[in-house]
Design a protein around this motif. Structure first.
Motif, PDB file in Angstrom:
ATOM      1  N   THR A  16       0.819  -1.220   0.000  1.00 24.59           N
ATOM      2  CA  THR A  16       0.000   0.000   0.000  1.00 24.59           C
ATOM      3  C   THR A  16       0.851   1.267   0.000  1.00 24.59           C
ATOM      4  OG1 THR A  16      -0.244  -0.235   2.389  1.00 24.59           O
ATOM      5  CG2 THR A  16      -2.052  -1.029   1.062  1.00 24.59           C
ATOM      6  N   ASN A  17       2.078   1.162   0.529  1.00 24.65           N
ATOM      7  CA  ASN A  17       2.957   2.351   0.537  1.00 24.65           C
ATOM      8  C   ASN A  17       3.988   2.314  -0.591  1.00 24.65           C
ATOM      9  OD1 ASN A  17       2.107   3.826   3.055  1.00 24.65           O
ATOM     10  ND2 ASN A  17       2.490   1.796   3.887  1.00 24.65           N
ATOM     11  N   GLN A  18       3.886   1.301  -1.430  1.00 21.01           N
ATOM     12  CA  GLN A  18       4.804   1.087  -2.553  1.00 21.01           C
ATOM     13  C   GLN A  18       6.269   1.292  -2.144  1.00 21.01           C
ATOM     14  OE1 GLN A  18       3.072   2.440  -6.294  1.00 21.01           O
ATOM     15  NE2 GLN A  18       5.083   2.238  -7.273  1.00 21.01           N
ATOM     16  N   LEU A  19       6.678   0.552  -1.119  1.00 24.81           N
ATOM     17  CA  LEU A  19       8.044   0.670  -0.596  1.00 24.81           C
ATOM     18  C   LEU A  19       8.946  -0.360  -1.256  1.00 24.81           C
ATOM     19  CD1 LEU A  19       7.085   1.017   3.167  1.00 24.81           C
ATOM     20  CD2 LEU A  19       7.924   2.840   1.694  1.00 24.81           C
ATOM     21  N   GLU A  20      10.130   0.081  -1.664  1.00 20.19           N
ATOM     22  CA  GLU A  20      11.051  -0.885  -2.280  1.00 20.19           C
ATOM     23  C   GLU A  20      12.232  -1.137  -1.352  1.00 20.19           C
ATOM     24  OE1 GLU A  20      13.109   0.262  -5.796  1.00 20.19           O
ATOM     25  OE2 GLU A  20      13.430   2.311  -5.127  1.00 20.19           O
ATOM     26  N   GLY A  21      13.019  -2.156  -1.689  1.00 16.93           N
ATOM     27  CA  GLY A  21      14.205  -2.463  -0.888  1.00 16.93           C
ATOM     28  C   GLY A  21      14.063  -3.774  -0.127  1.00 16.93           C
ATOM     29  N   LYS A  22      15.048  -4.029   0.762  1.00 15.59           N
ATOM     30  CA  LYS A  22      15.064  -5.257   1.563  1.00 15.59           C
ATOM     31  C   LYS A  22      14.455  -4.958   2.926  1.00 15.59           C
ATOM     32  CE  LYS A  22      19.566  -5.346   0.942  1.00 15.59           C
ATOM     33  NZ  LYS A  22      20.952  -5.591   0.477  1.00 15.59           N
ATOM     34  N   TYR A  23      13.648  -5.881   3.421  1.00 15.04           N
ATOM     35  CA  TYR A  23      13.007  -5.680   4.728  1.00 15.04           C
ATOM     36  C   TYR A  23      13.065  -6.967   5.535  1.00 15.04           C
ATOM     37  CZ  TYR A  23      11.318  -1.478   2.540  1.00 15.04           C
ATOM     38  OH  TYR A  23      11.278  -0.278   1.895  1.00 15.04           O
ATOM     39  N   ASN A  24      13.551  -6.861   6.773  1.00 17.95           N
ATOM     40  CA  ASN A  24      13.493  -7.999   7.688  1.00 17.95           C
ATOM     41  C   ASN A  24      12.073  -8.098   8.235  1.00 17.95           C
ATOM     42  OD1 ASN A  24      16.247  -8.509   7.429  1.00 17.95           O
ATOM     43  ND2 ASN A  24      16.785  -7.182   9.157  1.00 17.95           N
ATOM     44  N   LEU A  81      19.337 -25.771  14.900  1.00 21.71           N
ATOM     45  CA  LEU A  81      20.527 -25.610  15.753  1.00 21.71           C
ATOM     46  C   LEU A  81      21.191 -24.249  15.579  1.00 21.71           C
ATOM     47  CD1 LEU A  81      22.190 -29.134  15.487  1.00 21.71           C
ATOM     48  CD2 LEU A  81      20.873 -28.192  17.402  1.00 21.71           C
ATOM     49  N   GLU A  82      20.892 -23.587  14.455  1.00 24.81           N
ATOM     50  CA  GLU A  82      21.499 -22.288  14.206  1.00 24.81           C
ATOM     51  C   GLU A  82      20.406 -21.223  14.196  1.00 24.81           C
ATOM     52  OE1 GLU A  82      24.068 -22.314  10.795  1.00 24.81           O
ATOM     53  OE2 GLU A  82      25.356 -23.843  11.666  1.00 24.81           O
ATOM     54  N   GLY A  83      20.811 -19.994  14.379  1.00 21.48           N
ATOM     55  CA  GLY A  83      19.814 -18.921  14.374  1.00 21.48           C
ATOM     56  C   GLY A  83      20.478 -17.577  14.187  1.00 21.48           C
ATOM     57  N   GLN A  84      19.658 -16.594  13.910  1.00 20.06           N
ATOM     58  CA  GLN A  84      20.175 -15.243  13.713  1.00 20.06           C
ATOM     59  C   GLN A  84      19.351 -14.270  14.546  1.00 20.06           C
ATOM     60  OE1 GLN A  84      18.749 -17.055  11.207  1.00 20.06           O
ATOM     61  NE2 GLN A  84      20.472 -17.771   9.998  1.00 20.06           N
ATOM     62  N   LEU A  85      20.037 -13.286  15.084  1.00 17.07           N
ATOM     63  CA  LEU A  85      19.400 -12.217  15.846  1.00 17.07           C
ATOM     64  C   LEU A  85      19.158 -11.091  14.836  1.00 17.07           C
ATOM     65  CD1 LEU A  85      18.657 -11.038  18.627  1.00 17.07           C
ATOM     66  CD2 LEU A  85      21.065 -10.437  18.925  1.00 17.07           C
ATOM     67  N   VAL A  86      17.892 -10.866  14.482  1.00 19.00           N
ATOM     68  CA  VAL A  86      17.589  -9.992  13.346  1.00 19.00           C
ATOM     69  C   VAL A  86      16.736  -8.803  13.791  1.00 19.00           C
ATOM     70  CG1 VAL A  86      16.504  -9.913  11.055  1.00 19.00           C
ATOM     71  CG2 VAL A  86      17.758 -11.958  11.763  1.00 19.00           C
ATOM     72  N   SER A  87      17.091  -7.630  13.286  1.00 16.52           N
ATOM     73  CA  SER A  87      16.430  -6.375  13.669  1.00 16.52           C
ATOM     74  C   SER A  87      15.215  -6.069  12.792  1.00 16.52           C
ATOM     75  CB  SER A  87      17.437  -5.231  13.531  1.00 16.52           C
ATOM     76  OG  SER A  87      16.762  -3.987  13.572  1.00 16.52           O
ATOM     77  N   SER A  88      14.151  -5.573  13.437  1.00 22.99           N
ATOM     78  CA  SER A  88      12.943  -5.178  12.692  1.00 22.99           C
ATOM     79  C   SER A  88      12.829  -3.652  12.592  1.00 22.99           C
ATOM     80  CB  SER A  88      11.710  -5.705  13.429  1.00 22.99           C
ATOM     81  OG  SER A  88      11.658  -5.124  14.725  1.00 22.99           O
ATOM     82  N   GLN A  89      13.901  -2.959  12.978  1.00 24.15           N
ATOM     83  CA  GLN A  89      13.811  -1.490  13.098  1.00 24.15           C
ATOM     84  C   GLN A  89      13.456  -0.758  11.806  1.00 24.15           C
ATOM     85  OE1 GLN A  89      17.108   0.394  15.110  1.00 24.15           O
ATOM     86  NE2 GLN A  89      15.792   0.589  16.894  1.00 24.15           N
ATOM     87  N   LYS A  90      13.939  -1.250  10.684  1.00 21.94           N
ATOM     88  CA  LYS A  90      13.700  -0.530   9.426  1.00 21.94           C
ATOM     89  C   LYS A  90      12.198  -0.399   9.158  1.00 21.94           C
ATOM     90  CE  LYS A  90      14.827  -0.611   4.467  1.00 21.94           C
ATOM     91  NZ  LYS A  90      15.543  -1.334   3.401  1.00 21.94           N
ATOM     92  N   VAL A  91      11.485  -1.522   9.238  1.00 20.37           N
ATOM     93  CA  VAL A  91      10.047  -1.483   8.923  1.00 20.37           C
ATOM     94  C   VAL A  91       9.269  -0.748  10.026  1.00 20.37           C
ATOM     95  CG1 VAL A  91       9.357  -3.750   9.869  1.00 20.37           C
ATOM     96  CG2 VAL A  91       8.213  -2.868   7.848  1.00 20.37           C
ATOM     97  N   GLU A  92       9.757  -0.830  11.268  1.00 24.66           N
ATOM     98  CA  GLU A  92       9.112  -0.088  12.368  1.00 24.66           C
ATOM     99  C   GLU A  92       9.245   1.423  12.156  1.00 24.66           C
ATOM    100  OE1 GLU A  92       9.321  -1.597  16.650  1.00 24.66           O
ATOM    101  OE2 GLU A  92      11.086  -2.484  15.712  1.00 24.66           O
TER     102      GLU A  92
END
Length: 302
Positions: free
Chosen positions: A218-226, A272-283
C-alpha cells in the motif's frame, strides 16, 4: 495504491492470510495456482492456472493488477536430499523467471514486485544483530538459496519496477509452520531445548508477516526488509514459554546437537542455528506490529 494484486502462492499459509488482509483493505486478488482444483472465480478473488516447470501461464492473471506478491517456493522443512535441494532452489527460480519472461511479452500495468526471501541469508550468530545493511552471507545451502532468490527478484528492477524483498523470520501460526512442531513434544511431556538452546529465533506472528506485505504494497516501498517481530528470543526461552502456556513441565535435558544432526542431517541448521535480526527498518517506516512480544503471540496462538 494498488487496487488489485497478483499473488503466487496465495493458497499457502502466508498467502491465505495476505488474501484475507487484502480483501479487508478493499484490494482485489488475482492468483496463480498449479492446481486446477484450486481455481476460484469471484468478484475480488480470481484464480488462474500456471505450471512454472513447463513454462505455462494464463496471461489473463495480470489483467488489472498493478503489483505482484511472489511467495512460491517448496518447503525447506523436508529432508534435504540432493534431489530435494534441487527442488527447493528451482521452485523459487523457475516461478520468478516465468513471471519475468511473461511480463516482457505482454502489455501490463505492474509497477511493484514484492518477493519472499529469508533471514537465513544472515550467518549464524549468538551476538551479532543483523540489519538489512549487513552484506555478510551464510555459507550454508539456505544462504545460497536466498542469494539466488533475491538476485532473480532484482531482475524486475531493470524492467522499471519497484522491487521489495521480504526476509522472513520463523512464522508462528496456530495450525501450520514451526509452532505446532514445537508444541507437539512439549504436550507429550518430552519437550526440551534443542542443542545449546542459545540459538536465536527471530520469529513473527502470521498476522504481522502478512501485515508487512500489505504495508509494503500500500505504501509502494522498495528495498530489503526484515520481516521479524521486534523481540527475538533464544530457543530455550521459547521452549520454556510454550511449556508454561501449556502447563506442561520440562524435565528432560537439552537434546544434544549430535542427536539432532543424526535425525535431520544437513537440515539440522534450521533448528541448531539462528540469527538475531532487527525489525527497526520497517518499524521506523511506520509498520505497527500487532504482536510485539512472544508472550502475546503465544497468548493468541495457543
Amino acid at each position: 495504491m494498488s487496487r488489485k494484486v497478483l499473488i503466487t502462492g496465495a493458497t499457502g499459509l502466508i498467502g491465505s492470510e495476505i488474501v484475507r488482509q487484502c480483501h479487508a483493505a478493499g484490494i482485489a486478488v488475482n492468483y496463480l495456482t498449479t492446481s486446477r482444483e484450486k481455481i476460484e472465480n469471484t468478484e475480488n478473488y480470481k484464480g488462474f492456472y500456471w505450471n512454472p516447470q513447463k513454462g505455462e501461464i494464463d496471461f489473463q492473471a495480470f489483467d488489472g493488477a498493478t503489483a505482484i506478491i511472489n511467495l512460491v517456493g517448496a518447503t525447506i522443512s523436508e529432508r534435504w536430499t540432493k534431489k530435494y535441494k534441487k527442488i527447493i532452489l528451482e521452485s523459487r527460480l523457475e516461478s520468478i523467471n516465468l513471471l519475468r519472461d511473461t511480463l516482457l511479452k505482454i502489455d501490463h500495468n505492474i509497477v511493484h514486485f514484492i518477493s519472499a526471501s529469508g533471514i537465513s541469508i544472515y550467518p549464524n550468530s549468538k551476538t551479532k544483530l543483523y540489519t538489512e545493511e549487513n552484506e555478510e552471507v551464510d555459507d550454508t545451502f539456505l544462504g545460497e538459496v536466498v542469494v539466488a532468490w533475491e538476485a532473480a527478484a532484482a531482475q524486475f528492477k531493470n524492467m522499471g519496477m519497484e522491487v521489495s524483498k521480504v526476509r522472513t523470520g520463523v512464522v508462528l501460526a496456530k495450525n501450520d509452520g514451526a509452532l505446532p512442531k514445537l508444541v507437539k513434544p512439549i504436550k507429550l511431556g518430552v519437550g526440551a531445548p534443542l542443542g545449546s538452546g542459545e540459538q536465536w529465533i527471530s520469529w513473527i506472528h502470521l498476522e504481522d508477516i502478512a501485515g508487512i506485505y500489505l504495508f509494503l504494497l500500500t505504501n509502494q516501498l522498495e528495498g530489503k526488509y526484515n520481516a521479524v517481530a521486534p523481540n527475538p528470543v533464544q530457543n530455550k526461552k521459547m521452549t520454556k514459554m510454550i511449556a508454561s502456556k501449556l502447563d506442561s513441565p520440562l524435565w528432560m535435558p537439552n537434546i544434544p546437537d549430535f542427536a539432532i544432526k543424526l535425525l535431520l542431517g544437513e537440515m539440522s541448521v534450521l533448528v541448531l542455528e539462528g540469527q538475531l535480526v532487527s525489525s527497526q527498518k520497517v518499524e521506523k517506516l511506520g509498520y505497527p506490529f500487532k504482536y510485539y512480544n512472544l508472550e502475546n503471540a503465544l497468548q493468541d496462538l495457543l
